[in-house]
Scaffold this motif. Structure first.
Motif, PDB file in Angstrom:
ATOM      1  N   GLY A 129       0.848  -1.205   0.030  1.00 27.37           N
ATOM      2  CA  GLY A 129      -0.038   0.090  -0.178  1.00 27.37           C
ATOM      3  C   GLY A 129       0.812   1.221  -0.124  1.00 27.37           C
ATOM      4  O   GLY A 129       0.524   2.248  -0.569  1.00 27.37           O
ATOM      5  N   GLU A 130       1.797   1.416   0.643  1.00 29.13           N
ATOM      6  CA  GLU A 130       2.738   2.368   0.696  1.00 29.13           C
ATOM      7  C   GLU A 130       3.562   2.588  -0.489  1.00 29.13           C
ATOM      8  O   GLU A 130       3.776   3.777  -1.011  1.00 29.13           O
ATOM      9  N   ARG A 131       3.779   1.463  -1.035  1.00 29.54           N
ATOM     10  CA  ARG A 131       4.765   1.709  -2.263  1.00 29.54           C
ATOM     11  C   ARG A 131       3.624   1.923  -3.458  1.00 29.54           C
ATOM     12  O   ARG A 131       4.196   2.942  -4.362  1.00 29.54           O
ATOM     13  N   ARG A 132       2.540   1.710  -3.364  1.00 29.40           N
ATOM     14  CA  ARG A 132       1.552   2.339  -4.501  1.00 29.40           C
ATOM     15  C   ARG A 132       1.234   3.623  -4.309  1.00 29.40           C
ATOM     16  O   ARG A 132       1.277   4.446  -5.142  1.00 29.40           O
ATOM     17  N   ARG A 133       1.132   4.396  -3.022  1.00 30.29           N
ATOM     18  CA  ARG A 133       0.922   5.564  -2.790  1.00 30.29           C
ATOM     19  C   ARG A 133       2.011   6.453  -3.347  1.00 30.29           C
ATOM     20  O   ARG A 133       1.930   7.437  -3.686  1.00 30.29           O
ATOM     21  N   ARG A 134       3.351   5.821  -3.073  1.00 30.01           N
ATOM     22  CA  ARG A 134       4.530   6.517  -3.359  1.00 30.01           C
ATOM     23  C   ARG A 134       4.515   6.733  -4.930  1.00 30.01           C
ATOM     24  O   ARG A 134       4.901   7.647  -5.365  1.00 30.01           O
ATOM     25  N   ARG A 135       4.079   5.782  -5.764  1.00 32.95           N
ATOM     26  CA  ARG A 135       4.218   5.476  -7.121  1.00 32.95           C
ATOM     27  C   ARG A 135       3.114   6.659  -7.702  1.00 32.95           C
ATOM     28  O   ARG A 135       3.485   7.212  -8.721  1.00 32.95           O
ATOM     29  N   ALA A 136       1.972   6.511  -6.972  1.00 30.58           N
ATOM     30  CA  ALA A 136       1.028   7.555  -7.271  1.00 30.58           C
ATOM     31  C   ALA A 136       1.191   9.024  -7.190  1.00 30.58           C
ATOM     32  O   ALA A 136       1.109   9.738  -8.016  1.00 30.58           O
ATOM     33  N   ALA A 137       2.077   9.240  -6.108  1.00 30.45           N
ATOM     34  CA  ALA A 137       2.599  10.482  -5.884  1.00 30.45           C
ATOM     35  C   ALA A 137       3.836  11.048  -6.972  1.00 30.45           C
ATOM     36  O   ALA A 137       3.769  12.291  -7.345  1.00 30.45           O
ATOM     37  N   GLU A 138       4.351   9.882  -7.332  1.00 28.52           N
ATOM     38  CA  GLU A 138       5.562  10.482  -8.403  1.00 28.52           C
ATOM     39  C   GLU A 138       4.867  10.589  -9.566  1.00 28.52           C
ATOM     40  O   GLU A 138       5.350  11.524 -10.269  1.00 28.52           O
ATOM     41  N   ALA A 139       3.762   9.846  -9.994  1.00 30.46           N
ATOM     42  CA  ALA A 139       3.172  10.010 -11.175  1.00 30.46           C
ATOM     43  C   ALA A 139       2.476  11.548 -11.083  1.00 30.46           C
ATOM     44  O   ALA A 139       2.481  12.208 -12.349  1.00 30.46           O
ATOM     45  N   ARG A 140       1.943  11.884 -10.331  1.00 27.79           N
ATOM     46  CA  ARG A 140       1.174  13.322  -9.991  1.00 27.79           C
ATOM     47  C   ARG A 140       2.342  14.252 -10.222  1.00 27.79           C
ATOM     48  O   ARG A 140       2.116  15.252 -10.940  1.00 27.79           O
ATOM     49  N   LYS A 141       3.490  14.101  -9.499  1.00 25.83           N
ATOM     50  CA  LYS A 141       4.620  15.050  -9.749  1.00 25.83           C
ATOM     51  C   LYS A 141       4.860  15.190 -11.163  1.00 25.83           C
ATOM     52  O   LYS A 141       5.234  16.147 -11.765  1.00 25.83           O
ATOM     53  N   GLU A 142       5.123  14.040 -11.996  1.00 27.55           N
ATOM     54  CA  GLU A 142       5.550  13.838 -13.298  1.00 27.55           C
ATOM     55  C   GLU A 142       4.379  14.845 -14.293  1.00 27.55           C
ATOM     56  O   GLU A 142       4.779  15.501 -15.107  1.00 27.55           O
ATOM     57  N   GLY A 143       3.122  14.528 -13.959  1.00 27.70           N
ATOM     58  CA  GLY A 143       2.093  15.117 -14.507  1.00 27.70           C
ATOM     59  C   GLY A 143       2.235  16.665 -14.455  1.00 27.70           C
ATOM     60  O   GLY A 143       1.968  17.406 -15.210  1.00 27.70           O
ATOM     61  N   ARG A 144       2.622  17.185 -13.157  1.00 28.60           N
ATOM     62  CA  ARG A 144       2.805  18.690 -13.006  1.00 28.60           C
ATOM     63  C   ARG A 144       4.065  19.217 -13.846  1.00 28.60           C
ATOM     64  O   ARG A 144       3.921  20.348 -14.273  1.00 28.60           O
ATOM     65  N   PHE A 145       4.957  18.426 -13.937  1.00 28.77           N
ATOM     66  CA  PHE A 145       6.288  18.969 -14.692  1.00 28.77           C
ATOM     67  C   PHE A 145       5.903  18.900 -16.276  1.00 28.77           C
ATOM     68  O   PHE A 145       6.257  19.941 -16.813  1.00 28.77           O
ATOM     69  N   LEU A 146       5.180  17.743 -16.443  1.00 29.97           N
ATOM     70  CA  LEU A 146       4.555  17.901 -18.019  1.00 29.97           C
ATOM     71  C   LEU A 146       3.770  19.025 -18.264  1.00 29.97           C
ATOM     72  O   LEU A 146       4.040  19.703 -19.305  1.00 29.97           O
ATOM     73  N   SER A 147       2.830  19.578 -17.539  1.00 29.04           N
ATOM     74  CA  SER A 147       2.148  20.438 -17.393  1.00 29.04           C
ATOM     75  C   SER A 147       2.951  21.747 -17.551  1.00 29.04           C
ATOM     76  O   SER A 147       2.729  22.891 -18.380  1.00 29.04           O
ATOM     77  N   GLU A 148       3.995  22.030 -16.626  1.00 29.13           N
ATOM     78  CA  GLU A 148       4.967  23.135 -16.711  1.00 29.13           C
ATOM     79  C   GLU A 148       5.687  23.242 -18.016  1.00 29.13           C
ATOM     80  O   GLU A 148       5.499  24.537 -18.564  1.00 29.13           O
ATOM     81  N   GLN A 149       6.037  22.112 -18.811  1.00 29.45           N
ATOM     82  CA  GLN A 149       6.758  22.186 -19.924  1.00 29.45           C
ATOM     83  C   GLN A 149       5.968  22.681 -21.156  1.00 29.45           C
ATOM     84  O   GLN A 149       6.518  23.464 -21.984  1.00 29.45           O
ATOM     85  N   LEU A 150       4.744  22.228 -21.050  1.00 28.48           N
ATOM     86  CA  LEU A 150       3.821  22.379 -22.292  1.00 28.48           C
ATOM     87  C   LEU A 150       3.038  23.436 -22.193  1.00 28.48           C
ATOM     88  O   LEU A 150       2.452  24.126 -23.197  1.00 28.48           O
ATOM     89  N   GLY A 151       2.980  23.993 -20.780  1.00 24.55           N
ATOM     90  CA  GLY A 151       1.655  25.215 -20.587  1.00 24.55           C
ATOM     91  C   GLY A 151       0.291  24.579 -20.607  1.00 24.55           C
ATOM     92  O   GLY A 151      -0.804  25.371 -20.981  1.00 24.55           O
TER      93      GLY A 151
END
Length: 301
Positions: A129-151
């Protein structure tokens, strides 16, 4: 008159240059059915093999000028050898140039990276469960990075979610951005969730752009057999019989191509030569280095 003549000559030179194949960057393919060794194809992706190829190449030479020819078709698929390549961001921005990017929603699919090693040999001491939550948090962080790059606004959508309604989740998105990771895990959940049919309809019929990186690129082709070649991805992560051709089928956005990302000419030349013998007649192997992208219109054959 002198100014007009100069411009006409410059335009003619560009077209002649395009016709001769003096292009922006090479892209490689291997066609075993023709008995050829790996070779370089020059073009905007492999658009040189389409009637629209000259216009596509000319557009690249001129720095992305839109609509240079009525024969030019819009790019619908961008494949990358790895993630976070600036060229893929630039190409997406070019596609939507002149559009309010705040209105262009991106569906970021991190599923290939969401798999967890649950075997006894796993060295992690964290709970599942903890590992799944960490992976989900990493995915959301990558999504934010993508949004910043593309606007552009980004929705992070994991196809492995059991209660996901993929049609509702993808509704309104104009870009489907599929990240890398375990190809087998990704392909399984694409099929299980119903993503296949929805994605193909959106890309082929509704003007959506598909971006596939690494594993996300492999699944865009005819089949995912190249995921076995380097031995990086564990196929046992999902309980499927991968010897069945039906389980290996890709999305088929590039119906006659199979994709091999992270390609390094020095490291993989012998591997590619040996394993390409497994390809069937008519299948083209698309080799993508870590810093390379391949762009194409649809239909693509």
């Amino acid at each position: 008159f002198g100014s007009w003549l100069s411009g006409a000559l410059a335009e003619m030179l560009l077209r002649v240059t395009a016709a001769l194949g003096v292009l922006f960057r090479p892209e490689r393919a291997f066609v075993p059915s023709r008995g050829l060794r790996p070779r370089r194809l020059w073009g905007f992706g492999a658009a040189s093999r389409h009637r629209s190829g000259a216009a596509e190449r000319l557009r690249r030479l001129r720095g992305g000028d839109a609509e240079l020819s009525s024969a030019a078709r819009p790019v619908k698929v961008i494949l990358g050898g790895s993630g976070r390549v600036q060229r893929q961001f630039d190409e997406l921005k070019r596609i939507f140039r002149g559009v309010d990017v705040a209105s262009v929603r991106v569906a970021y699919i991190p599923t290939a990276h969401m798999w967890l090693d649950q075997s006894e040999s796993s060295v992690s001491k964290r709970s599942i469960g903890e590992r799944r939550r960490r992976r989900a948090a990493e995915a959301r962080k990558e999504g934010r990075f993508l949004s910043e790059q593309l606007g552009m606004p980004v929705d992070t959508i994991d196809l492995a979610q059991e209660d996901l309604n993929v049609s509702d989740a993808l509704q309104g998105n104009r870009v489907i951005y599929v990240a890398g990771g375990n190809t087998f895990f990704l392909r399984h959940h694409m099929r299980r969730s119903g993503f296949d049919a929805v994605c193909k309809r959106m890309v082929q019929d509704e003007g959506c752009v598909y971006v596939g990186l690494s594993a996300g690129g492999i699944v865009a082709g005819r089949h995912i057999g190249t995921a076995f070649w380097k031995g990086w991805d564990d196929p046992s992560i999902v309980g499927l019989d991968w010897t069945l051709p039906s389980n290996l089928e890709g999305l088929g956005l590039l119906p006659n191509h199979v994709v091999f990302p992270h390609h390094d000419e020095e490291k993989h030349a012998e591997l590619v030569q040996q394993r390409s013998a497994e390809l069937k007649d008519g299948e083209t192997l698309l080799l993508l280095g870590d810093d390379e992208i391949h762009c194409c219109a649809l239909p693509y054959d």
